[in-house]
Design a protein around this motif. Structure first.
Motif, PDB file in Angstrom:
ATOM      1  N   ALA A  56      13.930   9.249  -6.333  1.00 15.70           N
ATOM      2  CA  ALA A  56      12.823  10.185  -6.555  1.00 15.70           C
ATOM      3  C   ALA A  56      12.100   9.897  -7.864  1.00 15.70           C
ATOM      4  O   ALA A  56      10.907  10.165  -7.998  1.00 15.70           O
ATOM      5  CB  ALA A  56      13.344  11.615  -6.547  1.00 15.70           C
ATOM      6  N   SER A  57      12.786   9.308  -8.828  1.00 18.37           N
ATOM      7  CA  SER A  57      12.190   9.050 -10.136  1.00 18.37           C
ATOM      8  C   SER A  57      11.443   7.720 -10.203  1.00 18.37           C
ATOM      9  O   SER A  57      10.863   7.388 -11.234  1.00 18.37           O
ATOM     10  CB  SER A  57      13.278   9.065 -11.212  1.00 18.37           C
ATOM     11  OG  SER A  57      14.236   8.052 -10.933  1.00 18.37           O
ATOM     12  N   ALA A  58      11.429   6.950  -9.109  1.00 17.04           N
ATOM     13  CA  ALA A  58      10.739   5.658  -9.096  1.00 17.04           C
ATOM     14  C   ALA A  58       9.250   5.850  -9.354  1.00 17.04           C
ATOM     15  O   ALA A  58       8.652   6.826  -8.903  1.00 17.04           O
ATOM     16  CB  ALA A  58      10.961   4.966  -7.761  1.00 17.04           C
ATOM     17  N   GLN A  59       8.664   4.922 -10.095  1.00 14.35           N
ATOM     18  CA  GLN A  59       7.241   5.008 -10.416  1.00 14.35           C
ATOM     19  C   GLN A  59       6.401   4.403  -9.296  1.00 14.35           C
ATOM     20  O   GLN A  59       6.695   3.320  -8.802  1.00 14.35           O
ATOM     21  CB  GLN A  59       6.951   4.270 -11.729  1.00 14.35           C
ATOM     22  CG  GLN A  59       7.577   4.931 -12.946  1.00 14.35           C
ATOM     23  CD  GLN A  59       7.030   6.328 -13.186  1.00 14.35           C
ATOM     24  OE1 GLN A  59       5.830   6.533 -13.220  1.00 14.35           O
ATOM     25  NE2 GLN A  59       7.930   7.290 -13.341  1.00 14.35           N
ATOM     26  N   VAL A  60       5.358   5.134  -8.905  1.00 12.68           N
ATOM     27  CA  VAL A  60       4.439   4.687  -7.851  1.00 12.68           C
ATOM     28  C   VAL A  60       3.159   4.215  -8.525  1.00 12.68           C
ATOM     29  O   VAL A  60       2.642   4.872  -9.424  1.00 12.68           O
ATOM     30  CB  VAL A  60       4.123   5.850  -6.885  1.00 12.68           C
ATOM     31  CG1 VAL A  60       3.090   5.431  -5.862  1.00 12.68           C
ATOM     32  CG2 VAL A  60       5.383   6.320  -6.202  1.00 12.68           C
ATOM     33  N   LYS A  61       2.651   3.045  -8.085  1.00 17.85           N
ATOM     34  CA  LYS A  61       1.390   2.556  -8.620  1.00 17.85           C
ATOM     35  C   LYS A  61       0.495   2.090  -7.473  1.00 17.85           C
ATOM     36  O   LYS A  61       0.960   1.933  -6.337  1.00 17.85           O
ATOM     37  CB  LYS A  61       1.611   1.451  -9.638  1.00 17.85           C
ATOM     38  CG  LYS A  61       2.588   0.385  -9.251  1.00 17.85           C
ATOM     39  CD  LYS A  61       2.942  -0.478 -10.445  1.00 17.85           C
ATOM     40  CE  LYS A  61       3.807  -1.634 -10.054  1.00 17.85           C
ATOM     41  NZ  LYS A  61       5.001  -1.297  -9.342  1.00 17.85           N
ATOM     42  N   VAL A  62      -0.770   1.910  -7.761  1.00 17.91           N
ATOM     43  CA  VAL A  62      -1.745   1.494  -6.747  1.00 17.91           C
ATOM     44  C   VAL A  62      -1.311   0.154  -6.160  1.00 17.91           C
ATOM     45  O   VAL A  62      -0.914  -0.757  -6.879  1.00 17.91           O
ATOM     46  CB  VAL A  62      -3.155   1.378  -7.372  1.00 17.91           C
ATOM     47  CG1 VAL A  62      -4.146   0.844  -6.361  1.00 17.91           C
ATOM     48  CG2 VAL A  62      -3.599   2.742  -7.878  1.00 17.91           C
ATOM     49  N   GLY A  63      -1.362   0.054  -4.829  1.00 13.30           N
ATOM     50  CA  GLY A  63      -0.982  -1.175  -4.136  1.00 13.30           C
ATOM     51  C   GLY A  63       0.420  -1.149  -3.563  1.00 13.30           C
ATOM     52  O   GLY A  63       0.763  -1.998  -2.747  1.00 13.30           O
ATOM     53  N   ASP A  64       1.250  -0.205  -3.973  1.00 11.21           N
ATOM     54  CA  ASP A  64       2.609  -0.091  -3.432  1.00 11.21           C
ATOM     55  C   ASP A  64       2.563   0.317  -1.968  1.00 11.21           C
ATOM     56  O   ASP A  64       1.676   1.055  -1.542  1.00 11.21           O
ATOM     57  CB  ASP A  64       3.425   0.954  -4.195  1.00 11.21           C
ATOM     58  CG  ASP A  64       3.898   0.453  -5.552  1.00 11.21           C
ATOM     59  OD1 ASP A  64       3.804  -0.762  -5.803  1.00 11.21           O
ATOM     60  OD2 ASP A  64       4.362   1.281  -6.355  1.00 11.21           O
ATOM     61  N   VAL A  65       3.532  -0.165  -1.186  1.00 13.48           N
ATOM     62  CA  VAL A  65       3.670   0.224   0.213  1.00 13.48           C
ATOM     63  C   VAL A  65       4.901   1.122   0.318  1.00 13.48           C
ATOM     64  O   VAL A  65       6.007   0.713  -0.033  1.00 13.48           O
ATOM     65  CB  VAL A  65       3.822  -1.005   1.131  1.00 13.48           C
ATOM     66  CG1 VAL A  65       4.081  -0.578   2.562  1.00 13.48           C
ATOM     67  CG2 VAL A  65       2.580  -1.880   1.048  1.00 13.48           C
ATOM     68  N   ILE A  66       4.675   2.352   0.769  1.00 18.13           N
ATOM     69  CA  ILE A  66       5.751   3.336   0.902  1.00 18.13           C
ATOM     70  C   ILE A  66       6.057   3.525   2.378  1.00 18.13           C
ATOM     71  O   ILE A  66       5.137   3.716   3.177  1.00 18.13           O
ATOM     72  CB  ILE A  66       5.344   4.688   0.286  1.00 18.13           C
ATOM     73  CG1 ILE A  66       5.036   4.519  -1.195  1.00 18.13           C
ATOM     74  CG2 ILE A  66       6.441   5.731   0.486  1.00 18.13           C
ATOM     75  CD1 ILE A  66       4.480   5.764  -1.852  1.00 18.13           C
ATOM     76  N   GLU A  67       7.338   3.459   2.737  1.00 19.41           N
ATOM     77  CA  GLU A  67       7.763   3.693   4.114  1.00 19.41           C
ATOM     78  C   GLU A  67       8.704   4.895   4.129  1.00 19.41           C
ATOM     79  O   GLU A  67       9.664   4.952   3.369  1.00 19.41           O
ATOM     80  CB  GLU A  67       8.459   2.465   4.683  1.00 19.41           C
ATOM     81  CG  GLU A  67       8.692   2.567   6.168  1.00 19.41           C
ATOM     82  CD  GLU A  67       9.105   1.246   6.792  1.00 19.41           C
ATOM     83  OE1 GLU A  67       9.484   1.260   7.974  1.00 19.41           O
ATOM     84  OE2 GLU A  67       9.070   0.212   6.104  1.00 19.41           O
ATOM     85  N   ILE A  68       8.389   5.854   5.007  1.00 19.62           N
ATOM     86  CA  ILE A  68       9.166   7.090   5.111  1.00 19.62           C
ATOM     87  C   ILE A  68       9.737   7.186   6.514  1.00 19.62           C
ATOM     88  O   ILE A  68       9.007   7.021   7.491  1.00 19.62           O
ATOM     89  CB  ILE A  68       8.276   8.322   4.838  1.00 19.62           C
ATOM     90  CG1 ILE A  68       7.546   8.160   3.508  1.00 19.62           C
ATOM     91  CG2 ILE A  68       9.108   9.594   4.841  1.00 19.62           C
ATOM     92  CD1 ILE A  68       6.425   9.152   3.307  1.00 19.62           C
ATOM     93  N   GLN A  69      11.038   7.471   6.617  1.00 16.13           N
ATOM     94  CA  GLN A  69      11.690   7.615   7.913  1.00 16.13           C
ATOM     95  C   GLN A  69      11.970   9.091   8.164  1.00 16.13           C
ATOM     96  O   GLN A  69      12.772   9.698   7.468  1.00 16.13           O
ATOM     97  CB  GLN A  69      12.992   6.824   7.942  1.00 16.13           C
ATOM     98  CG  GLN A  69      12.797   5.349   7.759  1.00 16.13           C
ATOM     99  CD  GLN A  69      14.105   4.609   7.565  1.00 16.13           C
ATOM    100  OE1 GLN A  69      15.158   5.215   7.426  1.00 16.13           O
ATOM    101  NE2 GLN A  69      14.030   3.292   7.546  1.00 16.13           N
ATOM    102  N   PHE A  70      11.269   9.652   9.154  1.00 14.85           N
ATOM    103  CA  PHE A  70      11.489  11.042   9.579  1.00 14.85           C
ATOM    104  C   PHE A  70      12.183  11.003  10.928  1.00 14.85           C
ATOM    105  O   PHE A  70      11.528  10.819  11.947  1.00 14.85           O
ATOM    106  CB  PHE A  70      10.163  11.786   9.745  1.00 14.85           C
ATOM    107  CG  PHE A  70       9.428  12.057   8.469  1.00 14.85           C
ATOM    108  CD1 PHE A  70       9.966  12.887   7.509  1.00 14.85           C
ATOM    109  CD2 PHE A  70       8.189  11.505   8.239  1.00 14.85           C
ATOM    110  CE1 PHE A  70       9.281  13.149   6.333  1.00 14.85           C
ATOM    111  CE2 PHE A  70       7.491  11.768   7.075  1.00 14.85           C
ATOM    112  CZ  PHE A  70       8.042  12.589   6.125  1.00 14.85           C
TER     113      PHE A  70
END
Length: 79
Positions: free
Chosen positions: A37-51
């Motif tokens: 949860a504390s990871a830094q997000v920056k422009v260009g990152d690809v986030i994958e969420i599993q629901f």
């Protein structure tokens, strides 16, 4: 910006506590790596969420501290 806060601001996950729990369970990755949860997000990152059995993959276009509900979809692009 922290990952849990970004997920809440972008409305990908409705509450920050739920985003924290998803990160702790290993359901969220940034650029192919399991993220805390504390990871830094920056422009260009690809986030994958599993629901459950559904996967959501988005690319970060902008990182803003606050955003209106109607405009939140402008923060990311679905892949």
């Amino acid at each position: 910006m922290r990952l849990d806060k970004y997920l809440k601001v972008s409305r990908l996950i409705k509450r920050r506590t739920v985003a924290n729990e998803a990160c702790d369970a290993g359901r969220i990755t940034i650029n192919g790596k399991v993220a805390k949860a504390s990871a830094q997000v920056k422009v260009g990152d690809v986030i994958e969420i599993q629901f459950g059995n559904r996967n959501t993959k988005v690319e970060v276009l902008s990182v803003e501290e606050t955003y209106k509900k109607e405009e939140a979809k402008e923060l990311y692009k679905n892949l």
